[in-house]
Design a protein around this motif. Sequence first.
Motif, PDB file in Angstrom:
ATOM      1  N   UNK A  78      11.962   9.385  56.073  1.00 16.99           N
ATOM      2  CA  UNK A  78      12.116   9.136  54.644  1.00 16.99           C
ATOM      3  C   UNK A  78      10.773   8.859  53.969  1.00 16.99           C
ATOM      4  N   UNK A  79       9.914   8.098  54.625  1.00 16.25           N
ATOM      5  CA  UNK A  79       8.603   7.810  54.038  1.00 16.25           C
ATOM      6  C   UNK A  79       7.792   9.092  53.884  1.00 16.25           C
ATOM      7  N   UNK A  80       7.781   9.916  54.916  1.00 12.87           N
ATOM      8  CA  UNK A  80       7.027  11.161  54.835  1.00 12.87           C
ATOM      9  C   UNK A  80       7.614  12.097  53.790  1.00 12.87           C
ATOM     10  N   UNK A  81       8.927  12.111  53.666  1.00 15.21           N
ATOM     11  CA  UNK A  81       9.551  12.936  52.649  1.00 15.21           C
ATOM     12  C   UNK A  81       9.171  12.457  51.255  1.00 15.21           C
ATOM     13  N   UNK A  82       9.152  11.136  51.053  1.00 13.28           N
ATOM     14  CA  UNK A  82       8.759  10.578  49.766  1.00 13.28           C
ATOM     15  C   UNK A  82       7.339  11.008  49.413  1.00 13.28           C
ATOM     16  N   UNK A  83       6.428  10.900  50.357  1.00  5.20           N
ATOM     17  CA  UNK A  83       5.041  11.271  50.093  1.00  5.20           C
ATOM     18  C   UNK A  83       4.892  12.772  49.845  1.00  5.20           C
ATOM     19  N   UNK A  84       5.654  13.562  50.562  1.00  5.78           N
ATOM     20  CA  UNK A  84       5.572  15.011  50.399  1.00  5.78           C
ATOM     21  C   UNK A  84       6.160  15.485  49.077  1.00  5.78           C
ATOM     22  N   UNK A 144       2.200   8.777  41.538  1.00  2.88           N
ATOM     23  CA  UNK A 144       1.502   8.491  42.790  1.00  2.88           C
ATOM     24  C   UNK A 144       1.145   7.007  42.897  1.00  2.88           C
ATOM     25  N   UNK A 145       0.690   6.425  41.777  1.00  2.63           N
ATOM     26  CA  UNK A 145       0.309   5.015  41.751  1.00  2.63           C
ATOM     27  C   UNK A 145       1.495   4.115  42.041  1.00  2.63           C
ATOM     28  N   UNK A 146       2.652   4.434  41.443  1.00  2.00           N
ATOM     29  CA  UNK A 146       3.842   3.598  41.605  1.00  2.00           C
ATOM     30  C   UNK A 146       4.476   3.775  42.988  1.00  2.00           C
ATOM     31  N   UNK A 147       4.405   4.971  43.548  1.00  2.99           N
ATOM     32  CA  UNK A 147       4.895   5.177  44.910  1.00  2.99           C
ATOM     33  C   UNK A 147       4.072   4.356  45.899  1.00  2.99           C
ATOM     34  N   UNK A 148       2.769   4.294  45.682  1.00  2.28           N
ATOM     35  CA  UNK A 148       1.904   3.477  46.534  1.00  2.28           C
ATOM     36  C   UNK A 148       2.293   2.003  46.465  1.00  2.28           C
ATOM     37  N   UNK A 149       2.565   1.507  45.249  1.00  2.00           N
ATOM     38  CA  UNK A 149       2.981   0.106  45.085  1.00  2.00           C
ATOM     39  C   UNK A 149       4.335  -0.139  45.744  1.00  2.00           C
ATOM     40  N   UNK A 184       8.606  16.196  42.360  1.00  2.00           N
ATOM     41  CA  UNK A 184       9.348  14.946  42.559  1.00  2.00           C
ATOM     42  C   UNK A 184      10.863  14.980  42.345  1.00  2.00           C
ATOM     43  N   UNK A 185      11.489  16.144  42.425  1.00  2.00           N
ATOM     44  CA  UNK A 185      12.918  16.179  42.162  1.00  2.00           C
ATOM     45  C   UNK A 185      13.726  15.311  43.135  1.00  2.00           C
ATOM     46  N   UNK A 186      13.264  15.240  44.387  1.00  2.00           N
ATOM     47  CA  UNK A 186      14.007  14.506  45.406  1.00  2.00           C
ATOM     48  C   UNK A 186      13.563  13.045  45.558  1.00  2.00           C
ATOM     49  N   UNK A 187      12.550  12.638  44.791  1.00  2.00           N
ATOM     50  CA  UNK A 187      12.009  11.285  44.943  1.00  2.00           C
ATOM     51  C   UNK A 187      13.066  10.203  44.741  1.00  2.00           C
ATOM     52  N   UNK A 188      13.886  10.232  43.677  1.00  2.00           N
ATOM     53  CA  UNK A 188      14.888   9.162  43.514  1.00  2.00           C
ATOM     54  C   UNK A 188      15.838   9.043  44.699  1.00  2.00           C
ATOM     55  N   UNK A 189      16.279  10.180  45.237  1.00  2.00           N
ATOM     56  CA  UNK A 189      17.200  10.162  46.374  1.00  2.00           C
ATOM     57  C   UNK A 189      16.544   9.540  47.601  1.00  2.00           C
ATOM     58  N   UNK A 190      15.293   9.897  47.839  1.00  2.00           N
ATOM     59  CA  UNK A 190      14.578   9.350  48.999  1.00  2.00           C
ATOM     60  C   UNK A 190      14.355   7.856  48.830  1.00  2.00           C
ATOM     61  N   UNK A 191      14.012   7.413  47.616  1.00  2.00           N
ATOM     62  CA  UNK A 191      13.828   5.977  47.366  1.00  2.00           C
ATOM     63  C   UNK A 191      15.122   5.222  47.633  1.00  2.00           C
ATOM     64  N   UNK A 192      16.234   5.764  47.165  1.00  2.00           N
ATOM     65  CA  UNK A 192      17.528   5.116  47.406  1.00  2.00           C
ATOM     66  C   UNK A 192      17.794   4.954  48.896  1.00  2.00           C
ATOM     67  N   UNK A 193      17.477   5.988  49.676  1.00  2.00           N
ATOM     68  CA  UNK A 193      17.686   5.916  51.127  1.00  2.00           C
ATOM     69  C   UNK A 193      16.786   4.860  51.756  1.00  2.00           C
TER      70      UNK A 193
END
Length: 214
Positions: A180-186, A135-140, A191-200
């Motif tokens: 994409x931002x909302x998907x990342x936060x959700x 959560x901390x790193x996603x915020x950064x 967090x299985x989909x987090x890397x894919x969303x970050x890439x997008x």
Amino acid sequence: MDERNQIVSSDMSHHETVDYWGASDYIIDAKTGIHVDFMYFRTDFMQEQIERVLLHHQAQMGYSTAFWHTVQQSLSIYDRNDWFTQLQTLSQQPYPDALVKNIITLNMPLLADIATSYKAQILKAIERNDVISLNHRVTAFLASYFDILFAINRRPHPGEKRLMQFALQCDKQPHNMQTDVMMLLNEVAQPQQVPTVIDALVENLKELVENEVG
């Protein structure tokens, strides 16, 4: 402290001295129920923040131009020596091209390009099943992401409140940004989909940078 007490000594139903994030007072007006935050900054500090971006074009890791936005949008109630008037006049100048470049140059590699990027740190947090660190790193990550976005649009960063609302007002936006931002936060909790969303997010932001800045 006496001067601060004079400022907040009006009719109020609640008052707290809140110096955790810098000198501030929090009150609730007894008649209207309006909540008011009083934030206190030294004049030399605020002068440095405005000159840092407008004269020296120095970027930060996220929120590079937030104080510029604060000064630019402020309503002056009392200005004893015309100091704030002069600072606000300085803040009305166009967004410097060099500042756009420096914000992108500093923040873009942090998203995903270097070995210690936010993406790399997020992946390690996922591997550790470390949800708090994640959560901390996603915020950064998002702080640098939006710093770049507002720089591309040559708009001072509006700060952390209603950030998506202000981002959607930008003329230039990465493809699929809000989704994409909302998907990342959700996905932070699962967090299985987090890397894919970050890439997008990174790919679409880079495409915008290349198209608008080169």
